[in-house]
Design an enzyme around this catalytic site. Structure first.
Site, PDB file in Angstrom:
ATOM      1  N   ASP A 136       0.839  -1.193   0.000  1.00 12.01           N
ATOM      2  CA  ASP A 136       0.000   0.000   0.000  1.00 12.01           C
ATOM      3  C   ASP A 136       0.876   1.245   0.000  1.00 12.01           C
ATOM      4  OD1 ASP A 136      -2.537   1.134  -0.143  1.00 12.01           O
ATOM      5  OD2 ASP A 136      -2.542   1.553   2.003  1.00 12.01           O
ATOM      6  N   HIS A 143      -3.556  14.118   1.056  1.00  7.70           N
ATOM      7  CA  HIS A 143      -3.798  13.216   2.190  1.00  7.70           C
ATOM      8  C   HIS A 143      -2.655  13.299   3.194  1.00  7.70           C
ATOM      9  CE1 HIS A 143      -4.880   9.770   4.590  1.00  7.70           C
ATOM     10  NE2 HIS A 143      -3.750   9.159   4.281  1.00  7.70           N
ATOM     11  N   GLU A 207     -10.460   4.066   3.675  1.00  5.05           N
ATOM     12  CA  GLU A 207      -9.568   4.865   2.836  1.00  5.05           C
ATOM     13  C   GLU A 207      -9.915   4.552   1.389  1.00  5.05           C
ATOM     14  OE1 GLU A 207      -5.472   4.131   3.982  1.00  5.05           O
ATOM     15  OE2 GLU A 207      -5.600   5.623   5.602  1.00  5.05           O
ATOM     16  N   GLU A 209      -9.157   4.237  -2.207  1.00  5.50           N
ATOM     17  CA  GLU A 209      -7.934   4.049  -2.996  1.00  5.50           C
ATOM     18  C   GLU A 209      -8.274   3.327  -4.291  1.00  5.50           C
ATOM     19  OE1 GLU A 209      -4.618   2.374  -0.917  1.00  5.50           O
ATOM     20  OE2 GLU A 209      -5.173   3.288   1.021  1.00  5.50           O
ATOM     21  N   ASP A 241      -8.884   0.482   1.916  1.00  2.00           N
ATOM     22  CA  ASP A 241      -7.867   0.103   2.915  1.00  2.00           C
ATOM     23  C   ASP A 241      -8.418   0.450   4.303  1.00  2.00           C
ATOM     24  OD1 ASP A 241      -5.478  -0.583   4.156  1.00  2.00           O
ATOM     25  OD2 ASP A 241      -4.640   1.424   3.893  1.00  2.00           O
ATOM     26  N   ARG A 245      -7.834   3.487  13.382  1.00  2.00           N
ATOM     27  CA  ARG A 245      -6.876   4.561  13.681  1.00  2.00           C
ATOM     28  C   ARG A 245      -6.288   4.444  15.082  1.00  2.00           C
ATOM     29  NH1 ARG A 245      -5.687   5.820   8.645  1.00  2.00           N
ATOM     30  NH2 ARG A 245      -7.449   6.660   7.474  1.00  2.00           N
ATOM     31  N   GLN A 248      -3.759   1.650  14.897  1.00  2.96           N
ATOM     32  CA  GLN A 248      -2.669   2.122  14.025  1.00  2.96           C
ATOM     33  C   GLN A 248      -1.780   3.126  14.762  1.00  2.96           C
ATOM     34  OE1 GLN A 248      -4.159   4.128  10.511  1.00  2.96           O
ATOM     35  NE2 GLN A 248      -2.128   4.697   9.806  1.00  2.96           N
ATOM     36  N   LYS A 261      -4.323  -2.189  10.068  1.00  8.09           N
ATOM     37  CA  LYS A 261      -4.645  -2.220   8.641  1.00  8.09           C
ATOM     38  C   LYS A 261      -5.017  -3.622   8.153  1.00  8.09           C
ATOM     39  CE  LYS A 261      -3.340   2.048   7.295  1.00  8.09           C
ATOM     40  NZ  LYS A 261      -4.169   2.926   6.478  1.00  8.09           N
ATOM     41  N   THR A 265      -9.003  -5.777   3.716  1.00  7.28           N
ATOM     42  CA  THR A 265      -8.910  -4.827   2.608  1.00  7.28           C
ATOM     43  C   THR A 265      -9.933  -5.275   1.573  1.00  7.28           C
ATOM     44  OG1 THR A 265      -6.527  -4.604   2.997  1.00  7.28           O
ATOM     45  CG2 THR A 265      -7.364  -3.797   0.881  1.00  7.28           C
ATOM     46  N   GLU A 382      -9.601  12.577   7.819  1.00  7.85           N
ATOM     47  CA  GLU A 382      -9.581  13.931   7.276  1.00  7.85           C
ATOM     48  C   GLU A 382     -10.949  14.608   7.408  1.00  7.85           C
ATOM     49  OE1 GLU A 382      -7.685  14.467   3.385  1.00  7.85           O
ATOM     50  OE2 GLU A 382      -6.937  12.427   3.577  1.00  7.85           O
TER      51      GLU A 382
END
Ligand code: CA
Length: 443
Positions: A136, A143, A207, A209, A241, A245, A248, A261, A265, A382
């Protein structure tokens, strides 16, 4: 310039009427590959066309391919597409040309249609390759700028970000196809008193992607020059993904993301080939005069002029309350793949630049595809400034992070004047509660 051919011809229509609708993701100009099962059909390769799947194995049995394309079609009919992906682009292109001829108005496949077509709504889609490696990347400057501001307000963006496409090695075994529920992970999280707790994640995030499937790989020890890298991209999909948080944040220093993570996925099941995307190529993002110069191995004139893809991407959130009322998922992110700071080919070349061998069917994630605008923020971290400013949905509900029962739905669509629009289908998953067999917290 990118080569266009009759498979891209906007005038070409299909004998499958749903493939001719203006809003379909799968007109005859797309022809993405995937792997499916359906009643009476074991796992096998197929092609999306309108609201149908064209069964390549059944088409082989009906003898519909030329002798030149038969071996290629056999590889594309297998329950994992790695052998097909490893083939030279000209072979993949040759099969696409025959599929387009079979499926166009007047094409020879129509008279066999009762056995060749499977309604999408009766099929189950699989992850289309045996994915040996998942990497990844972290290649959106918007970002990285916003995420750094949230997580480490006084820190600059990582110093190497503009020198190389940053990445971490992810986990291939937990990649799942769209539709498979994602179980809320449990893990260790830091607490303000300096202790840690083992508990279900309270900061679950998505996320948005794009996934890049590697075609032909490289021999160990032998890098891939950038001018060859574009031909090593078999095709693209949508990729979520999922990120916890809190887990992480506690685990990541100094070795990077791990259990925050790799619990899941999600990927959209159809691989849109680079040939189908040819009309939607755009220039790579321009570097500014302040940016460090590109190293030679990451610099190529053709990659600068047509290394990007114009793919409009959306993420939408469907809460249990919205589902109960029959409301459509609410869009929360609108962005574009062309926001990338690094091109897909640069990611491939960088990955192999130390001699690391990429293999057919390996998957690369682009990293969260945020752009400069507020609506293009492509994860909750975000959108809610790290959970501090809740996101208000159209029905009045608020979200700091994802809750149990929430479904996240991605879509991708390519539009350009003079070309037929194509899409990626859906990448969707619902959050299932953490398992009741949780280990007890130490707090
Ligand atoms: Ca990511």
């Amino acid at each position: 310039m990118t080569t266009l051919n009759e498979t891209h011809d906007p005038a070409r229509k299909s004998w499958i009427e749903t493939a001719n609708a203006a809003n379909t993701d799968f007109p005859i100009q797309n022809l993405p590959f995937g792997v499916f099962t359906a009643p009476g059909r074991d796992a096998r390769g197929g092609v999306a066309i309108g609201d149908m799947i064209f069964d390549i194995k059944a088409a082989l049995e009906a003898g519909l391919f030329s002798s030149a394309a038969t071996e290629v079609a056999k590889a594309a009919s297998l329950p994992a597409l790695n052998t097909f992906m490893a083939m030279p682009p000209a072979h993949v292109s040759g099969l696409r040309r025959e599929l387009s001829d079979l499926l166009r108005t007047g094409g020879r496949a129509e008279k066999h249609k009762s056995n060749l077509l499977v309604p999408m709504n009766s099929a189950t889609m699989k992850v289309p390759a045996d994915i040996g490696g998942f990497t990844d990347f972290f290649t959106s400057i918007d970002h990285v700028t916003r995420a750094t501001r949230v997580l480490r307000p006084d820190a600059p963006i990582p110093p190497s970000f503009k020198h190389l496409p940053m990445a971490y090695n992810g986990r291939a075994s937990s990649i799942v196809a769209s539709g498979v529920p994602v179980i809320r992970p449990q893990g260790q999280q830091g607490r303000s008193n300096g202790a840690s707790a083992f508990a279900p994640s309270r900061m679950l995030d998505y996320e948005l992607e794009v996934g890049i499937y590697v075609g032909a790989g490289n021999e160990l020890g032998h890098p891939i020059p950038l001018h060859e890298a574009r031909d090593r991209i078999f095709g693209l999909c949508l990729l979520n993904d999922w990120s916890a948080r809190d887990i992480q944040r506690f685990e990541s220093f100094p070795l990077g993301p791990f259990l925050g993570k790799c619990f899941a996925t999600s990927v959209s099941p159809w691989i849109v080939t680079t040939e189908a995307l040819a009309p939607f190529r755009v220039s790579s993002r321009k570097r500014t005069a302040d940016d460090p110069p590109l190293h030679d191995h990451l610099s190529d004139a053709r990659d600068q002029t047509e290394g990007g893809f114009d793919i409009a991407l959306t993420a939408a959130l469907e809460t249990p309350a919205m589902r109960a009322k029959g409301d459509a998922p609410a869009p929360i992110t609108r962005t574009n793949l062309n926001a990338l700071y690094w091109s897909c080919a640069q990611m491939i070349t960088h990955h192999a630049s130390n001699g690391c061998n990429l293999e057919p069917g390996d998957l690369l994630g682009t990293g969260t595809l945020s752009g400069p605008t507020d609506e293009s923020r492509a994860c909750m971290l975000e959108l809610t400034t790290g959970g501090k400013q809740p996101l208000t949905l159209p029905n009045g509900e608020n979200r700091n992070w994802l809750e149990d029962g929430d479904a996240v739905v991605f879509n991708g669509r390519c539009n350009r004047d003079g070309a037929v629009s194509i899409g990626f289908g859906e990448c969707r998953a619902e959050i299932a509660p953490a398992l009741a067999t949780a280990l007890p917290s130490r707090l």
